[in-house]
Write a protein that holds these residues in place. Structure first.
Motif, PDB file in Angstrom:
ATOM      1  N   ARG A  54       4.294   8.489 -85.918  1.00  0.00           N
ATOM      2  CA  ARG A  54       4.764   9.792 -85.472  1.00  0.00           C
ATOM      3  C   ARG A  54       5.159   9.936 -83.962  1.00  0.00           C
ATOM      4  O   ARG A  54       6.441   9.859 -83.616  1.00  0.00           O
ATOM      5  CB  ARG A  54       3.939  10.886 -85.640  1.00  0.00           C
ATOM      6  N   GLU A  55       4.157   9.244 -82.943  1.00  0.00           N
ATOM      7  CA  GLU A  55       4.457   9.072 -81.529  1.00  0.00           C
ATOM      8  C   GLU A  55       5.740   8.275 -81.597  1.00  0.00           C
ATOM      9  O   GLU A  55       6.527   8.703 -80.704  1.00  0.00           O
ATOM     10  CB  GLU A  55       3.343   8.587 -81.007  1.00  0.00           C
ATOM     11  N   LYS A  56       5.815   7.251 -82.016  1.00  0.00           N
ATOM     12  CA  LYS A  56       7.051   6.146 -81.992  1.00  0.00           C
ATOM     13  C   LYS A  56       8.483   6.793 -82.339  1.00  0.00           C
ATOM     14  O   LYS A  56       9.264   6.903 -81.187  1.00  0.00           O
ATOM     15  CB  LYS A  56       6.711   4.870 -82.719  1.00  0.00           C
TER      16      LYS A  56
ATOM     17  N   ALA B 226      13.177   9.187 -79.941  1.00  0.00           N
ATOM     18  CA  ALA B 226      14.184  10.484 -79.978  1.00  0.00           C
ATOM     19  C   ALA B 226      14.526  10.812 -78.640  1.00  0.00           C
ATOM     20  O   ALA B 226      15.365  11.347 -78.291  1.00  0.00           O
ATOM     21  CB  ALA B 226      13.719  11.331 -80.909  1.00  0.00           C
ATOM     22  N   LEU B 227      13.680  10.578 -77.477  1.00  0.00           N
ATOM     23  CA  LEU B 227      14.013  11.112 -76.268  1.00  0.00           C
ATOM     24  C   LEU B 227      14.797  10.364 -75.376  1.00  0.00           C
ATOM     25  O   LEU B 227      15.333   9.239 -75.933  1.00  0.00           O
ATOM     26  CB  LEU B 227      12.434  10.727 -75.350  1.00  0.00           C
TER      27      LEU B 227
ATOM     28  N   LYS C 263       6.821  18.535 -69.415  1.00  0.00           N
ATOM     29  CA  LYS C 263       5.948  19.223 -70.379  1.00  0.00           C
ATOM     30  C   LYS C 263       6.396  19.818 -71.573  1.00  0.00           C
ATOM     31  O   LYS C 263       5.596  19.853 -72.623  1.00  0.00           O
ATOM     32  CB  LYS C 263       5.513  20.510 -69.522  1.00  0.00           C
ATOM     33  N   HIS C 264       7.671  19.812 -71.853  1.00  0.00           N
ATOM     34  CA  HIS C 264       8.291  20.311 -73.091  1.00  0.00           C
ATOM     35  C   HIS C 264       8.578  19.223 -74.152  1.00  0.00           C
ATOM     36  O   HIS C 264       9.136  19.382 -75.222  1.00  0.00           O
ATOM     37  CB  HIS C 264       9.557  21.296 -72.865  1.00  0.00           C
ATOM     38  N   HIS C 265       8.204  17.992 -73.735  1.00  0.00           N
ATOM     39  CA  HIS C 265       8.589  16.887 -74.438  1.00  0.00           C
ATOM     40  C   HIS C 265       7.209  16.402 -75.416  1.00  0.00           C
ATOM     41  O   HIS C 265       6.320  16.910 -74.746  1.00  0.00           O
ATOM     42  CB  HIS C 265       9.099  15.630 -73.646  1.00  0.00           C
ATOM     43  N   PRO C 266       7.323  15.771 -76.457  1.00  0.00           N
ATOM     44  CA  PRO C 266       6.414  15.389 -77.084  1.00  0.00           C
ATOM     45  C   PRO C 266       5.286  14.580 -76.449  1.00  0.00           C
ATOM     46  O   PRO C 266       5.533  13.852 -75.564  1.00  0.00           O
ATOM     47  CB  PRO C 266       6.925  14.397 -78.446  1.00  0.00           C
TER      48      PRO C 266
ATOM     49  N   ARG D 278      -5.813   8.941 -75.269  1.00  0.00           N
ATOM     50  CA  ARG D 278      -7.128   8.258 -75.675  1.00  0.00           C
ATOM     51  C   ARG D 278      -6.994   6.980 -76.299  1.00  0.00           C
ATOM     52  O   ARG D 278      -7.794   6.230 -76.311  1.00  0.00           O
ATOM     53  CB  ARG D 278      -8.007   9.156 -76.494  1.00  0.00           C
ATOM     54  N   LYS D 279      -5.882   6.416 -76.731  1.00  0.00           N
ATOM     55  CA  LYS D 279      -5.525   5.446 -77.399  1.00  0.00           C
ATOM     56  C   LYS D 279      -4.625   4.285 -76.585  1.00  0.00           C
ATOM     57  O   LYS D 279      -4.245   3.411 -77.146  1.00  0.00           O
ATOM     58  CB  LYS D 279      -4.740   5.718 -78.633  1.00  0.00           C
TER      59      LYS D 279
END
Length: 193
Positions: A26-28, A33-34, A121-124, A129-130
């Motif tokens: 999901r993070e990827k 998409a940024l 701040k408004h980006h995913p 921690r990983k």
């Protein structure tokens, strides 16, 4: 979005592995998409913003402030614009144009002991921690720090084997010398804590 840490702690190791894999995927997707790519170390953030081939420095509008970042082409919508998730050192932060197609932005963090969850701040967000920082080599460290790290590594290894740490060995050696210097004294009841 990931659930709370309490939920995560109650998962079996296999379920944690599945959750971690899903979260990374999901993070990827979110990060891909940024309109930019970014990497970080504890003390800095580097951002790469693609721009149309042939872009010149004078075509760009780049604003780097303590808590704000924006990049755009004159007369067009900004490529990125918003409040930084953490404050930066403006005097040590820079930008350059590489090959007339990439804006490279280097930001120096004020808090050099904190991983950023995102750039704006408004980006995913990413799960800090990983993050697995690159291992530094002992040879990269200055003498004093290297000595301290080597001592910690030795002491940890000694403890794991049930042997005395370097400090305990020094105490024992000092006691042995004192004992040899004072054979008239009875040390049979002496204990090390």
């Amino acid at each position: 979005m990931s659930t709370s840490a309490d939920d995560y702690d109650s998962l079996s190791p296999e379920d944690r592995q599945i959750r971690d894999k899903e979260d990374r995927a999901r993070e990827k997707v979110e990060q891909d998409a940024l309109p930019y790519k970014w990497t970080q170390e504890l003390d800095e953030v580097d951002i790469t913003v693609p721009v149309p081939k042939g872009t010149r420095g004078k075509d760009l509008v780049v604003v780097i402030q303590k808590k704000k970042l924006s990049v755009g082409l004159k007369g067009q919508d900004k490529i990125l614009d918003g409040e930084l998730c953490q404050e930066i050192k403006m005097e040590d932060s820079t930008w350059t144009l590489e090959d007339n197609q990439l804006v490279l932005i280097h930001l120096e963090k004020i808090n050099r002991q904190q991983w950023w969850e995102n750039v704006l701040k408004h980006h995913p967000k990413i799960d800090t921690r990983k993050i697995e920082p690159e291992n530094s080599k002992l040879s990269d460290l200055d003498g004093e720090t290297r000595g301290m790290v080597e001592k910690m590594m030795f002491d940890n290894q000694q403890k794991q084997m049930g042997k005395p740490t370097s400090d305990e060995m020094k105490k024992q050696e000092a006691f042995k010398k004192f004992q040899e210097a004072h054979p008239e004294m009875d040390f049979s009841q002496t204990k090390f804590s």
